[in-house]
Design an enzyme around this catalytic site. Structure first.
Site, PDB file in Angstrom:
ATOM      1  N   LYS A   1      47.431   2.471 -80.404  1.00 22.68           N
ATOM      2  CA  LYS A   1      46.395   3.158 -81.358  1.00 22.68           C
ATOM      3  C   LYS A   1      46.761   4.548 -81.271  1.00 22.68           C
ATOM      4  CE  LYS A   1      42.424   3.011 -79.695  1.00 22.68           C
ATOM      5  NZ  LYS A   1      42.784   1.899 -77.998  1.00 22.68           N
TER       6      LYS A   1
ATOM      7  N   GLU B   1      40.418   8.564 -81.176  1.00 23.93           N
ATOM      8  CA  GLU B   1      39.675   8.651 -80.212  1.00 23.93           C
ATOM      9  C   GLU B   1      38.168   8.970 -81.959  1.00 23.93           C
ATOM     10  OE1 GLU B   1      39.664   7.249 -76.976  1.00 23.93           O
ATOM     11  OE2 GLU B   1      41.515   7.819 -76.880  1.00 23.93           O
TER      12      GLU B   1
END
Length: 198
Positions: free
Chosen positions: A15, A84
Site C-alpha cells: 500500500k 494509513e
C-alpha cells in the site's frame, strides 16, 4: 469528476509503495500532490510515508484537530493521497468526502480493511460506506499460496488473538494470511492451551 478512492490490503501488500508511486507520477508531471498520514503510525518517524523496500516521503500528520478540507481549499492540489487511512475517524473521512464533492479534488486513501481479529477499523468502516471506488491491493498468504485477506498479529513469532485493536508494527508483529490459515493457526493455539475442568 473527482472521486474518493479506498484502496485496501493486508499488511505487506504494498500500500505505501503504491502511495509513493502515485505521488511520484503526479509530481513528475509537475502536478501538486498533498500527502497525509495518520499520527498513529510512527514506525518510520512521525510524518513519513515509508515502504519496507526503503523508499519514503514526508507527509502532513493527520490528528483529530487537523482540518484537511481547509488545507486542500488553500493549497488546491491536483490530488490528495492518504496513507494509513484506517486510523482516521469519521470526522476526517467526511472531510475527505467534502474535498471530493465541494472542491472537485480526487482523494486516494490507502489502508487496512480490518484488524488482527477481523474487525473493521473506524476509518475503513466509513471509507467502505462512502468511497466512490473501492479497490483491493492483493498479496499472498504467509503460509500458503492463497490470497491473503487477514492480518495475523504475532509475538515472538507466535500468533496472538487478543489485545488492543491498534498496535503499530511491521513484519515482526503482523503477517498477511488467508482466512483458512488464520482459522487453522487459531485452532492450533486453542488446542495447545490447557483446559480447565470444574
Amino acid at each position: 469528476m473527482a472521486k474518493l478512492y479506498f484502496r485496501y490490503g493486508t499488511m505487506n501488500s504494498g500500500k505505501s509503495i503504491e502511495v509513493l508511486r502515485v505521488a511520484h507520477n503526479y509530481e513528475e508531471q509537475g502536478k501538486k500532490v498533498l500527502l497525509f498520514t495518520s499520527v498513529v503510525d510512527d514506525r518510520y518517524g512521525i510524518g513519513k510515508v515509508a515502504s519496507r523496500i526503503g523508499m519514503q516521503k514526508e507527509a502532513a500528520v493527520v490528528d483529530d484537530d487537523m482540518d484537511m478540507f481547509a488545507i486542500a481549499q488553500s493549497e488546491r492540489p491536483n490530488a490528495i493521497l492518504v496513507d494509513e487511512a484506517q486510523f482516521l475517524g469519521e470526522k476526517q473521512i467526511k472531510q475527505l468526502v467534502d474535498i471530493v464533492d465541494s472542491l472537485n479534488i480526487p482523494v486516494m486513501a490507502y489502508g487496512l480493511r480490518a484488524d488482527f481479529l477481523g474487525q473493521l477499523f473506524e476509518g475503513s468502516y466509513h471509507l467502505l460506506a462512502l468511497a466512490d471506488t473501492i479497490e483491493e491491493i492483493k498479496t499472498v498468504c504467509w503460509y500458503c499460496d492463497k490470497k491473503a485477506i487477514m492480518n495475523m498479529r504475532c509475538k515472538d513469532g507466535i500468533p496472538v488473538f487478543e489485545g488492543e485493536q491498534i498496535m503499530v508494527g511491521g513484519n515482526d508483529s503482523y503477517v498477511p494470511v488467508c482466512r483458512k490459515c488464520y482459522a487453522a493457526e487459531r485452532k492450533k493455539l486453542q488446542a495447545s492451551q490447557p483446559r480447565i475442568h470444574p
